[in-house]
Design an enzyme around this catalytic site. Structure first.
Site, PDB file in Angstrom:
ATOM      1  N   SER A  62     -38.819 -46.688  23.385  1.00 55.88           N
ATOM      2  CA  SER A  62     -37.813 -47.457  24.140  1.00 55.88           C
ATOM      3  C   SER A  62     -38.413 -48.156  25.355  1.00 55.88           C
ATOM      4  CB  SER A  62     -36.671 -46.533  24.580  1.00 55.88           C
ATOM      5  OG  SER A  62     -37.167 -45.417  25.291  1.00 55.88           O
ATOM      6  N   ASN A 117     -34.116 -35.532  29.122  1.00 57.98           N
ATOM      7  CA  ASN A 117     -32.674 -35.687  28.860  1.00 57.98           C
ATOM      8  C   ASN A 117     -31.878 -35.846  30.155  1.00 57.98           C
ATOM      9  OD1 ASN A 117     -33.571 -35.224  26.315  1.00 57.98           O
ATOM     10  ND2 ASN A 117     -32.574 -33.216  26.054  1.00 57.98           N
ATOM     11  N   THR A 150       5.626 -71.485  31.136  1.00 50.58           N
ATOM     12  CA  THR A 150       5.539 -70.265  30.333  1.00 50.58           C
ATOM     13  C   THR A 150       5.577 -70.759  28.891  1.00 50.58           C
ATOM     14  OG1 THR A 150       7.930 -69.969  30.260  1.00 50.58           O
ATOM     15  CG2 THR A 150       6.774 -68.839  32.039  1.00 50.58           C
ATOM     16  N   SER A 210     -22.026 -86.192  25.608  1.00 52.66           N
ATOM     17  CA  SER A 210     -22.164 -86.171  24.160  1.00 52.66           C
ATOM     18  C   SER A 210     -23.330 -87.056  23.770  1.00 52.66           C
ATOM     19  CB  SER A 210     -20.874 -86.681  23.522  1.00 52.66           C
ATOM     20  OG  SER A 210     -21.144 -87.118  22.200  1.00 52.66           O
ATOM     21  N   LYS A 262     -17.881 -89.246  26.951  1.00 55.60           N
ATOM     22  CA  LYS A 262     -17.550 -87.832  27.071  1.00 55.60           C
ATOM     23  C   LYS A 262     -18.153 -87.155  28.295  1.00 55.60           C
ATOM     24  CE  LYS A 262     -16.014 -85.349  24.252  1.00 55.60           C
ATOM     25  NZ  LYS A 262     -15.834 -84.832  22.961  1.00 55.60           N
ATOM     26  N   ASN A 267     -18.044 -83.085  28.990  1.00 53.29           N
ATOM     27  CA  ASN A 267     -17.525 -81.876  28.359  1.00 53.29           C
ATOM     28  C   ASN A 267     -17.594 -80.665  29.283  1.00 53.29           C
ATOM     29  OD1 ASN A 267     -17.075 -83.259  25.944  1.00 53.29           O
ATOM     30  ND2 ASN A 267     -19.190 -82.922  25.283  1.00 53.29           N
ATOM     31  N   GLU A 288     -16.630 -73.497  28.536  1.00 57.60           N
ATOM     32  CA  GLU A 288     -16.592 -73.108  27.119  1.00 57.60           C
ATOM     33  C   GLU A 288     -17.581 -71.985  26.830  1.00 57.60           C
ATOM     34  OE1 GLU A 288     -15.464 -76.980  24.574  1.00 57.60           O
ATOM     35  OE2 GLU A 288     -17.121 -77.256  25.944  1.00 57.60           O
ATOM     36  N   TYR A 331     -27.667 -33.401  24.198  1.00 58.30           N
ATOM     37  CA  TYR A 331     -28.386 -34.666  24.037  1.00 58.30           C
ATOM     38  C   TYR A 331     -28.744 -34.883  22.576  1.00 58.30           C
ATOM     39  CZ  TYR A 331     -31.839 -38.335  24.250  1.00 58.30           C
ATOM     40  OH  TYR A 331     -32.513 -39.506  24.044  1.00 58.30           O
ATOM     41  N   GLN A 365     -30.184 -42.870  23.122  1.00 59.52           N
ATOM     42  CA  GLN A 365     -31.134 -43.894  23.566  1.00 59.52           C
ATOM     43  C   GLN A 365     -30.567 -45.305  23.326  1.00 59.52           C
ATOM     44  OE1 GLN A 365     -35.494 -43.402  23.096  1.00 59.52           O
ATOM     45  NE2 GLN A 365     -35.377 -45.124  21.677  1.00 59.52           N
ATOM     46  N   LYS A 405     -28.606 -47.982  26.327  1.00 56.39           N
ATOM     47  CA  LYS A 405     -29.069 -48.865  27.402  1.00 56.39           C
ATOM     48  C   LYS A 405     -29.022 -50.350  27.052  1.00 56.39           C
ATOM     49  CE  LYS A 405     -32.413 -45.779  27.770  1.00 56.39           C
ATOM     50  NZ  LYS A 405     -31.584 -44.603  27.416  1.00 56.39           N
TER      51      LYS A 405
HETATM   52  N1  ARG Z   1     -36.045 -42.471  25.735  1.00 54.85           N
HETATM   53  C1  ARG Z   1     -35.043 -41.449  25.713  1.00 54.85           C
HETATM   54  C2  ARG Z   1     -33.646 -42.043  25.893  1.00 54.85           C
HETATM   55  O1  ARG Z   1     -33.541 -43.144  26.288  1.00 54.85           O
HETATM   56  C3  ARG Z   1     -35.284 -40.489  26.806  1.00 54.85           C
HETATM   57  C4  ARG Z   1     -34.851 -39.111  26.467  1.00 54.85           C
HETATM   58  C5  ARG Z   1     -35.696 -38.588  25.379  1.00 54.85           C
HETATM   59  N2  ARG Z   1     -35.378 -37.223  25.092  1.00 54.85           N
HETATM   60  C6  ARG Z   1     -35.732 -36.679  23.948  1.00 54.85           C
HETATM   61  N3  ARG Z   1     -35.389 -35.463  23.760  1.00 54.85           N
HETATM   62  N4  ARG Z   1     -36.393 -37.335  23.039  1.00 54.85           N
HETATM   63  O2  ARG Z   1     -32.662 -41.407  25.641  1.00 54.85           O
END
Ligand code: ARG
Length: 469
Positions: A28, A116, A161, A283, A289, A291, A296, A323, A328, A331
């Protein structure tokens, strides 16, 4: 060197390194590197916390903190270093860099903690920073709304309305209606931050740290007010991120409503606003035009923010306690939503600031006599006629006027008296647009006095947001 391009975080019980394509799939770092400042802040606080718990000497913790400062400095200036890293995630990156600098001392920092709880903490820190960014952007939008409401005070417009002419409004009242929605957004973001303000650190992998960490001191060190109450919940709770996404989705929805009004108002049929050149496009084919692409795109991008909210809901659905690596996936949707919504809000603020409202055209449209039909009914009510009956009489008058090809303002009083003997010469005052507006003087109404008071209150709330985003 392992497949992870550095010291492994968990390889001891494995005979073989991860498959290269699986490693790419599971890592990640490509996106959670955004959390690096939070990771390094957490690492420094952890070094102090485990020194206080007797795991590191004071001197060791100082050396670790200094090394983390160096890593931060290098990270700020050496993008290639970050780009080329094969780290598994942001935690792995920081640990690898620390061990490279300090050797075995660097390897002591992970004592008593788990990724975690770290990722749960850093993500909360990120959300709280993002709230500040979003509130700053919303404040600039509120400023644009407030300035336009102030500069256009007194200009009438037709209120609708069902998109049908209903009653007259002040343009400023319409602007402040959108402003109220954005005020709620700012407040909602503040509450999101307050609810994210619990520090999970000390929760360990799921059951709590086995070392005597002072969790409250650690939380304060990282700018949190309180600690989470249950370690098992703390490592898996992502409600704060969902709430952030809900607040963002709601802001996006409000932006898209403002966009819709302005797109309509810029059309030839309405012609209430003149689009600013700086935030419009032409345009390639039709030379006439201009726009409303800014609005939009704001309206169109709203779907992405909803998408992020539903992605995260779905990731969380059906997870067993504790966990899980599914988390993961929390995010990227949030990052993507912020990357879209911040510029959406900023562009909306900037475009609204330079939008010109066409006073003459708004006034002309507000003169539609249909907009004062309610006033005529209220006039009869004031003479003692039950409202239902008055409604009926005015309906008939309007139909007769329509058949005669006249507006109700042009109907001679003798003609009107055929429908009710109570119609008198004062009716012409009642039919004036200004009196229809002035009568709506309740708090929250569209009368000029009420709108001026609303502007004062609006500004006072905005000042608080600007002071404390
Ligand atoms: N990269 C992991 C996440 O975003 C971090 C936690 C990883 N923990 C694990 N037990 N593999 O969640």
């Amino acid at each position: 060197m392992t497949a992870s391009g550095g010291q492994k975080m968990w390889g001891g019980r494995f005979e073989r390194a991860p498959d290269a394509s699986f490693y790419e799939f599971e890592r990640s770092w490509q996106f959670d590197r955004r959390l690096l400042p939070h990771e390094l802040a957490l690492d420094r606080a952890w070094a102090r916390a485990i020194a206080a718990a007797g795991i590191l000497t004071h001197e060791e913790s100082q050396r670790i903190v200094a090394a983390l400062d160096d890593i931060e400095l290098r990270a700020e200036s050496d993008a290639a270093w970050l780009d080329s890293s094969k780290a598994e995630d942001v935690h792995h990156f920081a640990e690898t860099a620390l061990i490279e600098k300090l050797g075995p001392l660097g390897a002591k920092l992970h004592t008593g903690r788990s990724r975690n709880e770290m990722v749960a903490t850093e993500f909360r820190m990120y959300v709280r920073d993002a709230v500040r960014d979003m509130r700053t952007a919303v404040a600039s939008l509120l400023r644009a709304v407030g300035d336009q409401a102030k500069n256009n005070l007194g200009v009438p417009m037709p209120g609708t309305t069902h998109m049908q002419h209903a009653q007259p409004l002040l343009l400023s009242h319409w602007l402040l209606a959108h402003g109220e929605a954005f005020q709620r957004d700012a407040e909602r973001f503040r509450l999101v931050s307050e609810r994210a303000d619990y520090c999970p650190l000390g929760s360990g992998a799921l059951s709590g740290s086995a070392f005597p960490i002072d969790r409250n001191a650690l939380a304060r060190d990282l700018g949190f007010t309180r600690i989470t109450a249950n370690s098992l919940d703390a490592v898996s709770d992502r409600d704060f991120a969902l709430e952030m996404l809900f607040a963002m989705a709601t802001l996006a929805m409000h932006l898209s409503r403002l966009a819709e009004d302005l797109i309509l108002f810029a059309s030839t049929e309405f012609a209430f606003v003149e689009l600013p050149d700086e935030y419009s496009t032409g345009s390639s084919l039709m030379p006439q035009k201009k726009n409303p692409d800014s609005w939009e795109l704001i309206r169109g991008k709203t779907g992405r923010i909803y998408g992020s909210l539903f992605t995260l809901f779905t990731v969380n659905k059906g997870l067993p306690s504790s966990y899980q690596r599914d988390l993961q996936e929390d995010k990227e949707p949030l990052f993507a939503a912020i990357d879209q919504l911040k510029p959406m809000t900023q562009i909306a603020a900037a475009a609204l600031t330079v939008t010109k409202f066409r006073h003459e055209r708004l006034r002309e449209a507000a003169q539609d006599p249909a907009l004062v039909a309610t006033e005529v009914a209220d006039y009869l009510v004031a003479q003692g006629i039950p409202f239902r009956e008055a409604h009926e009489i005015v309906g008939k008058v309007l139909r007769a006027a329509e058949q005669a090809g006249k507006s109700i303002r042009e109907m001679p009083i003798a003609e009107l008296r055929k429908f009710s003997p109570l119609f008198g010469p004062e009716l012409s005052t009642v039919l004036a647009l200004e009196s229809a507006l002035a009568r709506r003087s309740v708090a929250g109404g569209t009368a000029p006095g009420a709108v001026r008071a609303a502007l004062g209150d609006f500004d006072a709330r905005l000042a608080k947001i600007e002071e404390n985003p």
